[in-house]
Design an enzyme around this catalytic site. Structure first.
Site, PDB file in Angstrom:
ATOM      1  N   HIS A   5      41.625  38.127  35.434  1.00  0.00           N
ATOM      2  CA  HIS A   5      40.564  37.819  36.405  1.00  0.00           C
ATOM      3  C   HIS A   5      41.046  38.224  37.794  1.00  0.00           C
ATOM      4  O   HIS A   5      42.230  38.084  38.114  1.00  0.00           O
ATOM      5  CB  HIS A   5      40.222  36.321  36.357  1.00  0.00           C
ATOM      6  CG  HIS A   5      38.993  36.008  37.150  1.00  0.00           C
ATOM      7  ND1 HIS A   5      39.015  35.878  38.515  1.00  0.00           N
ATOM      8  CD2 HIS A   5      37.699  35.841  36.783  1.00  0.00           C
ATOM      9  CE1 HIS A   5      37.784  35.631  38.947  1.00  0.00           C
ATOM     10  NE2 HIS A   5      36.965  35.606  37.912  1.00  0.00           N
ATOM     11  N   GLU A  24      33.642  42.898  36.490  1.00  0.00           N
ATOM     12  CA  GLU A  24      33.326  42.007  37.602  1.00  0.00           C
ATOM     13  C   GLU A  24      33.742  42.658  38.917  1.00  0.00           C
ATOM     14  O   GLU A  24      34.915  42.555  39.316  1.00  0.00           O
ATOM     15  CB  GLU A  24      34.107  40.698  37.468  1.00  0.00           C
ATOM     16  CG  GLU A  24      33.777  39.884  36.263  1.00  0.00           C
ATOM     17  CD  GLU A  24      34.110  38.411  36.512  1.00  0.00           C
ATOM     18  OE1 GLU A  24      33.186  37.607  36.457  1.00  0.00           O
ATOM     19  OE2 GLU A  24      35.273  38.098  36.792  1.00  0.00           O
TER      20      GLU A  24
END
Ligand code: PGA
Length: 256
Positions: free
Chosen positions: A97, A167
């Site tokens: 992430h 993302e």
């Protein structure tokens, strides 16, 4: 037959107490029962994993973690290992992430963690995404390299256990209007599929699911899902509100 869509709840470092985690977890499970064509994966912070996992007797949602440590149990102060997570009922692990990469996680770390997750027969949700866009489209090279390096020594066989979450960092934690538009996401889906195709061949492309993440809400989910041709979403803030999260589920459930 419609393909099952994937919805990942990334709770990040929320909520503060176990009681709150249980309330949110119960709310999400209740919603998930109604929308069986959506595979819902809830990723609490480590400390809340077991309490959320214990909320359900029959499996409605799956439990994920937001990170892992690639070593086995032993002398690794402060770490939570992949085998511990597997033992606690975790089926999916978010890896790479952008908030972890910003804390110093490298592609080599991500690639080693990925190997440890796959070796434990768990699934990985591999996050990639550029910090910002530039007019010369150098961000595409960045994404290419990030994906290729993170996949490291992955084989074609491993690919069905890897979900890619695209993302763009510039779209995370923003307003819903600042999320990526579906048509732009579709370009990224094609781009990612091309990288997979080049590395593993045409058949491999079908095995890999691609999610979008970054300020997804019930107001933009339909457009991104439809025009972006994504397999689902990785949702941060809105996943802490079962009502809102349930609305996203309903949209995904309806999308053919
Ligand atoms: P957001 O977070 O939905 O709050 O933008 C997404 C993420 O960081 O995974």
């Amino acid at each position: 037959m419609t393909k099952q869509k994937i919805l990942v709840a990334n709770w990040k470092a929320n909520p503060l107490t176990t009681d709150e985690a249980k309330i949110i977890g119960k709310g999400i499970i209740k919603k998930a029962k109604k929308f069986s064509s959506v595979q819902t994966i809830v990723c609490p912070t480590f400390i809340h994993i077991e309490s959320v996992a214990k909320l359900q007797k029959t499996k409605t949602i799956e439990i994920g973690s937001q990170d892992t440590y690639m070593g086995s149990v032993g002398a690794h102060t402060g770490e939570v290992t992949t085998d511990m997570l597997s033992h606690a009922g975790v089926s999916h692990v978010i890896l790479g992430h952008s908030e972890r990469r910003a804390m110093g996680e490298t592609e080599q770390d991500v690639s080693q963690k990925l190997r440890s997750v796959l070796d434990k027969k768990m699934k990985a949700i591999l996050c990639i995404g550029e910090l910002q866009r530039d007019k010369d489209a150098r961000y595409l090279i960045f994404i290419h390299d990030q994906l290729v390096h993170s996949l490291g020594d992955i084989t074609k066989k491993d690919l069905s256990s890897i979900i890619i979450a695209y993302e763009p960092v510039w779209a995370i934690g923003r307003t819903e209007a600042e999320a990526m538009k579906g048509a732009d996401m579709y370009e990224m889906v094609i781009f990612i599929q091309r990288i997979i195709n080049d590395a593993f061949g045409k058949e491999a492309v079908k095995k890999v699911k691609i999610l979008y993440g970054g300020s997804v809400t019930a107001d933009n989910a339909e457009e991104i899902l439809r025009d972006g041709h994504v397999d689902g979403f990785l949702v941060g803030r809105q996943s802490l509100y079962p009502e809102n999260f349930g609305e996203i589920m309903a949209i995904m459930n309806d999308e053919k």
